[in-house]
Scaffold this motif. Structure first.
Motif, mmCIF file in Angstrom:
data_model
loop_
_atom_site.group_PDB
_atom_site.id
_atom_site.type_symbol
_atom_site.label_atom_id
_atom_site.label_comp_id
_atom_site.label_asym_id
_atom_site.label_seq_id
_atom_site.Cartn_x
_atom_site.Cartn_y
_atom_site.Cartn_z
ATOM 1 N N ALA A 96 0.832 -1.205 0.000
ATOM 2 C CA ALA A 96 0.000 0.000 0.000
ATOM 3 C C ALA A 96 0.865 1.253 0.000
ATOM 4 N N ILE A 97 0.416 2.253 -0.744
ATOM 5 C CA ILE A 97 1.072 3.558 -0.792
ATOM 6 C C ILE A 97 0.166 4.586 -0.132
ATOM 7 N N VAL A 98 0.656 5.252 0.894
ATOM 8 C CA VAL A 98 -0.031 6.416 1.457
ATOM 9 C C VAL A 98 0.375 7.621 0.617
ATOM 10 N N PHE A 99 -0.605 8.234 -0.043
ATOM 11 C CA PHE A 99 -0.326 9.395 -0.886
ATOM 12 C C PHE A 99 -0.763 10.661 -0.170
ATOM 13 N N LEU A 100 0.133 11.650 -0.087
ATOM 14 C CA LEU A 100 -0.158 12.931 0.547
ATOM 15 C C LEU A 100 -0.245 14.012 -0.524
ATOM 16 N N HIS A 101 -1.421 14.615 -0.650
ATOM 17 C CA HIS A 101 -1.637 15.612 -1.707
ATOM 18 C C HIS A 101 -1.008 16.953 -1.363
ATOM 19 N N GLY A 102 -1.025 17.867 -2.337
ATOM 20 C CA GLY A 102 -0.437 19.185 -2.170
ATOM 21 C C GLY A 102 -1.296 20.110 -1.333
ATOM 22 N N ILE A 103 -0.787 21.307 -1.062
ATOM 23 C CA ILE A 103 -1.425 22.217 -0.105
ATOM 24 C C ILE A 103 -2.809 22.674 -0.544
ATOM 25 N N GLY A 104 -3.043 22.795 -1.844
ATOM 26 C CA GLY A 104 -4.337 23.268 -2.314
ATOM 27 C C GLY A 104 -5.210 22.175 -2.905
ATOM 28 N N GLN A 105 -4.782 20.931 -2.808
ATOM 29 C CA GLN A 105 -5.519 19.821 -3.395
ATOM 30 C C GLN A 105 -6.379 19.121 -2.345
ATOM 31 N N SER A 106 -6.996 18.019 -2.757
ATOM 32 C CA SER A 106 -7.755 17.163 -1.854
ATOM 33 C C SER A 106 -7.518 15.721 -2.274
ATOM 34 N N LYS A 107 -8.138 14.797 -1.565
ATOM 35 C CA LYS A 107 -7.913 13.377 -1.832
ATOM 36 C C LYS A 107 -8.301 12.975 -3.251
ATOM 37 N N GLY A 108 -9.211 13.750 -3.883
ATOM 38 C CA GLY A 108 -9.668 13.407 -5.228
ATOM 39 C C GLY A 108 -8.561 13.428 -6.266
ATOM 40 N N PHE A 109 -7.465 14.150 -5.999
ATOM 41 C CA PHE A 109 -6.352 14.180 -6.948
ATOM 42 C C PHE A 109 -5.783 12.782 -7.161
ATOM 43 N N LEU A 110 -5.923 11.921 -6.156
ATOM 44 C CA LEU A 110 -5.413 10.557 -6.287
ATOM 45 C C LEU A 110 -6.007 9.850 -7.501
ATOM 46 N N GLU A 111 -7.266 10.143 -7.815
ATOM 47 C CA GLU A 111 -7.926 9.471 -8.939
ATOM 48 C C GLU A 111 -7.256 9.798 -10.273
ATOM 49 N N GLU A 112 -6.528 10.906 -10.336
ATOM 50 C CA GLU A 112 -5.862 11.295 -11.573
ATOM 51 C C GLU A 112 -4.550 10.541 -11.794
ATOM 52 N N ILE A 113 -3.961 10.018 -10.735
ATOM 53 C CA ILE A 113 -2.611 9.445 -10.858
ATOM 54 C C ILE A 113 -2.512 7.977 -10.458
ATOM 55 N N CYS A 114 -3.580 7.403 -9.880
ATOM 56 C CA CYS A 114 -3.433 6.086 -9.229
ATOM 57 C C CYS A 114 -3.365 4.900 -10.175
ATOM 58 N N THR A 115 -3.942 5.013 -11.376
ATOM 59 C CA THR A 115 -4.083 3.833 -12.243
ATOM 60 C C THR A 115 -2.764 3.099 -12.507
ATOM 61 N N PRO A 116 -1.689 3.768 -12.922
ATOM 62 C CA PRO A 116 -0.442 3.014 -13.140
ATOM 63 C C PRO A 116 0.055 2.299 -11.879
ATOM 64 N N PHE A 117 -0.129 2.928 -10.723
ATOM 65 C CA PHE A 117 0.283 2.306 -9.458
ATOM 66 C C PHE A 117 -0.602 1.107 -9.131
ATOM 67 N N ASN A 118 -1.914 1.260 -9.345
ATOM 68 C CA ASN A 118 -2.820 0.143 -9.095
ATOM 69 C C ASN A 118 -2.549 -1.013 -10.048
ATOM 70 N N GLU A 119 -2.314 -0.708 -11.317
ATOM 71 C CA GLU A 119 -2.051 -1.767 -12.292
ATOM 72 C C GLU A 119 -0.714 -2.456 -12.034
ATOM 73 N N ALA A 120 0.171 -1.781 -11.300
ATOM 74 C CA ALA A 120 1.444 -2.387 -10.906
ATOM 75 C C ALA A 120 1.301 -3.198 -9.615
ATOM 76 N N GLY A 121 0.076 -3.271 -9.083
ATOM 77 C CA GLY A 121 -0.165 -4.124 -7.926
ATOM 78 C C GLY A 121 -0.199 -3.424 -6.587
ATOM 79 N N PHE A 122 -0.170 -2.078 -6.576
ATOM 80 C CA PHE A 122 -0.229 -1.333 -5.319
ATOM 81 C C PHE A 122 -1.658 -0.896 -5.009
ATOM 82 N N ALA A 123 -2.024 -0.919 -3.742
ATOM 83 C CA ALA A 123 -3.178 -0.166 -3.276
ATOM 84 C C ALA A 123 -2.683 1.245 -2.974
ATOM 85 N N MET A 124 -3.579 2.238 -3.082
ATOM 86 C CA MET A 124 -3.199 3.612 -2.736
ATOM 87 C C MET A 124 -4.290 4.208 -1.848
#
Length: 341
Positions: A96-124
């Motif tokens: 599992a990867i704990v992802f910490l977003h930027g100062i002006g973002q929210s958790k929804g930013f994860l949806e923009e970047i997670c697919t390659p990590f998920n397809e590589a076998g990681f939970a985020m």
């Protein structure tokens, strides 16, 4: 009359001294809020498969993952919204990867970047930090300033609470917890990596240290506009936020691999601030420089460099997770986990 002014001066001096003593005590206990024994009280609000595309800095990218939204208790009387993404095809326990977003973002930013990590076998997993997303702070400048002073310790301790939770999740391998932080998330992520040895490795994207140096970034100077006002504000903020400066802690990352990925022409987290963090980190560590500004500030032509940063960060994490993988590939299944508990 002179006696009255002497008394007033003495009272003011005592008040200033008391405030300084109070600040020293509060600074010393800045991260003391973390309680690993607190119940999670996880409540799932949404589960489903996302299969679509997303516009990522002008580049259309595919999205495919299992999405789980839930809330959990982070401290008495306070909950935080969390987004967990999982590979659609998986089996066995996942890193599992704990992802910490930027100062002006929210958790929804994860949806923009997670697919390659998920397809590589990681939970985020990513939570809304204090003041963002579902945790907006109401009130005037004093309430906002107070929340801003609290935000770093809340972010650090909330991340540790999320690690507590992930280690109990039936689909997560408790020994394979990684961290990726972006900008403000990289700054606070460096402290988490210092304080919590459950993080096996950390990728810090456009992070820095030394608050006075960070506040001297070209973008901040330009935004303030007035050099005298900028100097005065820098002194105040540096004093108030001193206990949140990573340089006081990150030598304790020693033994945990850390990758830094920074922009060589970054106007918000300057290369000087990046160097400050890199010098202070313990070993092993590595820094890679990319010819780009801060993500979101640079030209659209830099989007491919941002994708490169993410791809290289993923490759680095895969290398760190390699000892746990059979044949170097994630296992697959089509089962969807329906509960966060």
């Amino acid at each position: 009359m002179r006696k009255i002014f002497t008394i007033i001066g003495g009272v003011i001096g005592i008040l200033i001294l008391l405030l300084l003593v109070y600040k020293v005590i509060m600074d010393k206990n800045y991260f003391a809020d973390y309680d690993p024994k607190l119940p999670f009280n996880a409540q799932v609000s949404e589960t489903g498969i996302v299969d679509s595309t997303v516009d990522f800095f002008g580049i259309t990218r595919p999205r495919r993952f299992v999405k789980v939204l839930f809330t959990m208790t982070t401290r008495p009387g306070e909950t935080m919204p969390v987004l967990l993404t999982l590979p659609v095809e998986r089996q066995g326990k996942l890193p599992a990867i704990v992802f910490l977003h930027g100062i002006g973002q929210s958790k929804g930013f994860l949806e923009e970047i997670c697919t390659p990590f998920n397809e590589a076998g990681f939970a985020m997993a990513c939570f809304d930090q204090s003041m963002q997303g579902g945790r907006k702070v109401k009130g005037g400048w004093l309430a906002q300033a107070t929340a801003f002073r609290k935000r770093p310790w809340k972010t650090v301790n909330d991340a540790r609470r999320l690690i507590d939770y992930l280690q109990t999740h039936p689909e997560i391998d408790p020994e394979r917890i990684y961290l990726v932080g972006a900008s403000y998330g990289a700054i606070t992520g460096s402290i988490i990596t210092s304080l919590d040895k459950r993080v096996r490795a950390a990728d810090l994207v456009v992070g820095g240290a030394n608050i006075p140096v960070m506040l001297s970034a070209p973008f901040i100077k330009e935004s303030v506009g007035n050099s005298a006002l900028h100097w005065f504000g820098k002194q105040i903020v540096s004093c108030i936020m001193k206990p949140a400066d990573p340089r006081h802690y990150v030598m304790r990352t020693a033994g945990t691999p850390v990758l830094m990925q920074n922009g060589s022409i970054d106007r918000l987290v300057s290369p000087q601030a990046g160097e400050e963090l890199y010098r202070a980190l313990g070993e092993p560590k590595e820094i890679r420089w990319y010819p780009c500004d801060h993500p979101g500030l640079g030209a659209k032509s830099e989007a491919s460099i941002i994708v490169q940063i993410l791809d290289e960060g993923l490759a680095w994490l895969l290398e760190k997770d390699k000892p746990f993988r059979k044949d170097g590939a994630p296992a697959r299944t089509n089962e969807i986990h329906q509960s966060a508990a």
